[in-house]
Design a protein around this motif. Structure first.
Motif, mmCIF file in Angstrom:
data_model
loop_
_atom_site.group_PDB
_atom_site.id
_atom_site.type_symbol
_atom_site.label_atom_id
_atom_site.label_comp_id
_atom_site.label_asym_id
_atom_site.label_seq_id
_atom_site.Cartn_x
_atom_site.Cartn_y
_atom_site.Cartn_z
ATOM 1 N N ASP A 187 47.608 39.239 37.866
ATOM 2 C CA ASP A 187 46.310 39.917 37.960
ATOM 3 C C ASP A 187 45.323 38.920 38.571
ATOM 4 O OD1 ASP A 187 43.961 41.279 37.702
ATOM 5 O OD2 ASP A 187 44.180 41.745 35.565
ATOM 6 N N HIS A 188 45.367 38.802 39.887
ATOM 7 C CA HIS A 188 44.587 37.782 40.570
ATOM 8 C C HIS A 188 43.085 38.042 40.489
ATOM 9 C CE1 HIS A 188 48.558 37.472 42.844
ATOM 10 N NE2 HIS A 188 48.453 36.375 42.128
ATOM 11 N N ASP A 189 42.686 39.306 40.511
ATOM 12 C CA ASP A 189 41.254 39.618 40.452
ATOM 13 C C ASP A 189 40.632 39.111 39.151
ATOM 14 O OD1 ASP A 189 41.338 40.831 42.919
ATOM 15 O OD2 ASP A 189 41.546 42.871 42.131
ATOM 16 N N GLU A 190 41.295 39.382 38.015
ATOM 17 C CA GLU A 190 40.772 38.933 36.733
ATOM 18 C C GLU A 190 40.807 37.406 36.639
ATOM 19 O OE1 GLU A 190 39.139 38.971 32.923
ATOM 20 O OE2 GLU A 190 39.218 40.498 34.493
ATOM 21 N N ALA A 191 41.878 36.800 37.147
ATOM 22 C CA ALA A 191 41.978 35.345 37.118
ATOM 23 C C ALA A 191 40.870 34.712 37.954
ATOM 24 C CB ALA A 191 43.337 34.899 37.622
ATOM 25 N N LEU A 192 40.609 35.265 39.128
ATOM 26 C CA LEU A 192 39.561 34.722 39.981
ATOM 27 C C LEU A 192 38.178 34.888 39.353
ATOM 28 C CD1 LEU A 192 40.861 35.863 43.482
ATOM 29 C CD2 LEU A 192 40.539 33.501 42.715
ATOM 30 N N LYS A 193 37.976 36.019 38.689
ATOM 31 C CA LYS A 193 36.703 36.240 38.004
ATOM 32 C C LYS A 193 36.451 35.148 36.961
ATOM 33 C CE LYS A 193 34.391 39.579 34.973
ATOM 34 N NZ LYS A 193 34.537 40.900 34.290
ATOM 35 N N LEU A 194 37.463 34.863 36.158
ATOM 36 C CA LEU A 194 37.336 33.838 35.126
ATOM 37 C C LEU A 194 37.171 32.443 35.739
ATOM 38 C CD1 LEU A 194 40.078 35.161 32.691
ATOM 39 C CD2 LEU A 194 37.622 35.038 32.194
ATOM 40 N N LEU A 195 37.918 32.172 36.802
ATOM 41 C CA LEU A 195 37.854 30.848 37.421
ATOM 42 C C LEU A 195 36.528 30.625 38.146
ATOM 43 C CD1 LEU A 195 41.515 30.493 38.714
ATOM 44 C CD2 LEU A 195 40.437 29.243 36.840
ATOM 45 N N HIS A 196 35.951 31.678 38.718
ATOM 46 C CA HIS A 196 34.629 31.546 39.334
ATOM 47 C C HIS A 196 33.572 31.233 38.263
ATOM 48 C CE1 HIS A 196 34.768 32.157 43.638
ATOM 49 N NE2 HIS A 196 35.676 33.118 43.482
ATOM 50 N N GLU A 197 33.700 31.904 37.121
ATOM 51 C CA GLU A 197 32.783 31.624 36.020
ATOM 52 C C GLU A 197 32.938 30.177 35.559
ATOM 53 O OE1 GLU A 197 29.812 32.407 33.256
ATOM 54 O OE2 GLU A 197 30.540 33.693 34.874
ATOM 55 N N GLY A 198 34.199 29.749 35.446
ATOM 56 C CA GLY A 198 34.461 28.374 35.047
ATOM 57 C C GLY A 198 33.950 27.369 36.068
ATOM 58 N N CYS A 252 37.470 23.662 41.414
ATOM 59 C CA CYS A 252 37.572 24.033 42.820
ATOM 60 C C CYS A 252 39.040 24.143 43.245
ATOM 61 C CB CYS A 252 36.840 22.988 43.654
ATOM 62 S SG CYS A 252 36.539 23.478 45.364
ATOM 63 N N TYR A 253 39.851 23.202 42.796
ATOM 64 C CA TYR A 253 41.272 23.212 43.147
ATOM 65 C C TYR A 253 41.976 24.433 42.551
ATOM 66 C CZ TYR A 253 46.134 21.772 43.499
ATOM 67 O OH TYR A 253 47.476 21.740 43.776
ATOM 68 N N ARG A 254 41.673 24.755 41.301
ATOM 69 C CA ARG A 254 42.301 25.914 40.661
ATOM 70 C C ARG A 254 41.924 27.201 41.386
ATOM 71 N NH1 ARG A 254 43.656 27.310 34.837
ATOM 72 N NH2 ARG A 254 45.194 28.342 36.144
ATOM 73 N N LEU A 255 40.670 27.287 41.819
ATOM 74 C CA LEU A 255 40.259 28.463 42.595
ATOM 75 C C LEU A 255 41.053 28.546 43.904
ATOM 76 C CD1 LEU A 255 36.369 28.729 42.311
ATOM 77 C CD2 LEU A 255 38.026 30.552 41.883
ATOM 78 N N GLY A 256 41.186 27.409 44.558
ATOM 79 C CA GLY A 256 41.911 27.400 45.829
ATOM 80 C C GLY A 256 43.356 27.828 45.665
ATOM 81 N N VAL A 257 44.030 27.314 44.656
ATOM 82 C CA VAL A 257 45.433 27.677 44.409
ATOM 83 C C VAL A 257 45.559 29.164 44.080
ATOM 84 C CG1 VAL A 257 47.380 27.327 42.845
ATOM 85 C CG2 VAL A 257 46.098 25.353 43.701
ATOM 86 N N THR A 258 44.607 29.688 43.328
ATOM 87 C CA THR A 258 44.657 31.103 42.943
ATOM 88 C C THR A 258 44.409 32.003 44.149
ATOM 89 O OG1 THR A 258 43.878 30.522 40.737
ATOM 90 C CG2 THR A 258 43.736 32.831 41.354
ATOM 91 N N TYR A 259 43.476 31.617 45.020
ATOM 92 C CA TYR A 259 43.263 32.388 46.255
ATOM 93 C C TYR A 259 44.523 32.373 47.132
ATOM 94 C CZ TYR A 259 38.323 33.633 45.947
ATOM 95 O OH TYR A 259 37.123 34.219 45.591
ATOM 96 N N GLN A 260 45.210 31.236 47.137
ATOM 97 C CA GLN A 260 46.449 31.143 47.913
ATOM 98 C C GLN A 260 47.506 32.085 47.350
ATOM 99 O OE1 GLN A 260 48.180 27.216 48.074
ATOM 100 N NE2 GLN A 260 49.107 27.624 50.066
ATOM 101 N N ARG A 261 47.625 32.154 46.030
ATOM 102 C CA ARG A 261 48.569 33.067 45.396
ATOM 103 C C ARG A 261 48.191 34.523 45.653
ATOM 104 N NH1 ARG A 261 49.979 31.231 39.300
ATOM 105 N NH2 ARG A 261 51.036 33.255 39.450
ATOM 106 N N ALA A 262 46.871 34.762 45.799
ATOM 107 C CA ALA A 262 46.406 36.125 46.054
ATOM 108 C C ALA A 262 46.527 36.506 47.529
ATOM 109 C CB ALA A 262 44.950 36.272 45.601
#
Length: 259
Positions: free
Chosen positions: A208-219, A236-246
């Motif tokens: 569920d990349h959308d929910e993960a990105l929402k939480l990571l942006h908040e973080g 920043c790195y966690r956001l980048g990796v998650t966008y790559q997975r998405a």
């Protein structure tokens, strides 16, 4: 043979209280002393903690790799430390010195830092922070920061989040520093960023990349606010990796490059 003088003979006679030190257990001596000195609340609290310790150890299922902790009632240093600071806390409570009450309980929470004593640390941190009188003092606010960190280590993320948010709110009101001279507000923000980072793990596992990105942006926003460059870089790195997975490689490349 020279006869001993009367004072010498009297010095060899032990008082009843001195004899009890040899006859009674450590737990009995400390509890009796608290009662005799009028510290009834301290006695009740230590007695309750000793009973909880018995229940905890009884609930441990025996096994070859299981180590049952030493009974609390046999650990002199811990009992004596509790006796000392709970007496001081009760004395302060009797005079309405609530910040001192909370400070003594904060000291006890910090003292029980070993992994096997986490339950005691949480007990004293909660008894410091959750008080009606004194619950918004500097020591109580630091206790919330420490609870947020402990609950995070235990994987109890919602409890960690609540304590970090309460700490942040109180720290912003008071502008306090912790016992090491660091701003409590920044300490709460760092804990809160780690909570959001951990909360994103479950939706990531479920794709569920959308929910993960929402939480990571908040973080990430919290990490930036915390003024901790390491936390900001990790966020920043966690956001980048998650966008790559998405599948958003351009955003991923930009974020990973910036950290």
């Amino acid at each position: 043979m020279q006869q001993k003088s009367v004072p010498d003979q009297q010095s060899e006679i032990l008082s009843q209280s001195e004899i009890s030190l040899f006859r009674n257990s450590l737990k009995q001596n400390i509890c009796v002393e608290l009662l005799l000195d009028g510290f009834h609340r301290s006695f009740s609290e230590i007695f309750s903690l000793l009973s909880s310790d018995v229940d905890r150890r009884t609930a441990i299922e025996p096994g070859p790799s299981v180590t049952v902790p030493t009974p609390l009632e046999e650990q002199w240093d811990k009992l004596e430390t509790m006796r000392l600071h709970l007496r001081r806390a009760e004395q302060a409570e009797n005079t309405g010195s609530w910040a001192v009450v909370c400070d003594q309980r904060l000291v006890l929470g910090h003292y029980f830092s070993a992994l096997e004593d986490v339950w005691l640390a949480l007990h004293f941190f909660h008894s410091c922070a959750d008080r009606e009188q004194g619950g918004r003092t500097r020591p109580a606010t630091e206790a919330r920061a420490r609870m947020a960190e402990i609950y995070l280590q235990l994987g109890e993320l919602q409890r960690a989040k609540r304590q970090a948010e309460l700490c942040l709110h109180q720290a912003e009101e008071g502008g306090w520093l912790d016992s090491d001279g660091r701003p409590l507000r920044l300490r709460a923000l760092r804990a809160l960023w780690r909570v959001y980072s951990r909360l994103a793990d479950a939706p990531l596992d479920a794709e569920d990349h959308d929910e993960a990105l929402k939480l990571l942006h908040e973080g990430h926003s919290i990490a930036v606010e915390s003024e901790d460059k390491r936390s900001e870089s990790e966020a920043c790195y966690r956001l980048g990796v998650t966008y790559q997975r998405a599948g958003d490689r351009d955003t991923a490349k930009q974020l990973i490059g910036s950290c």
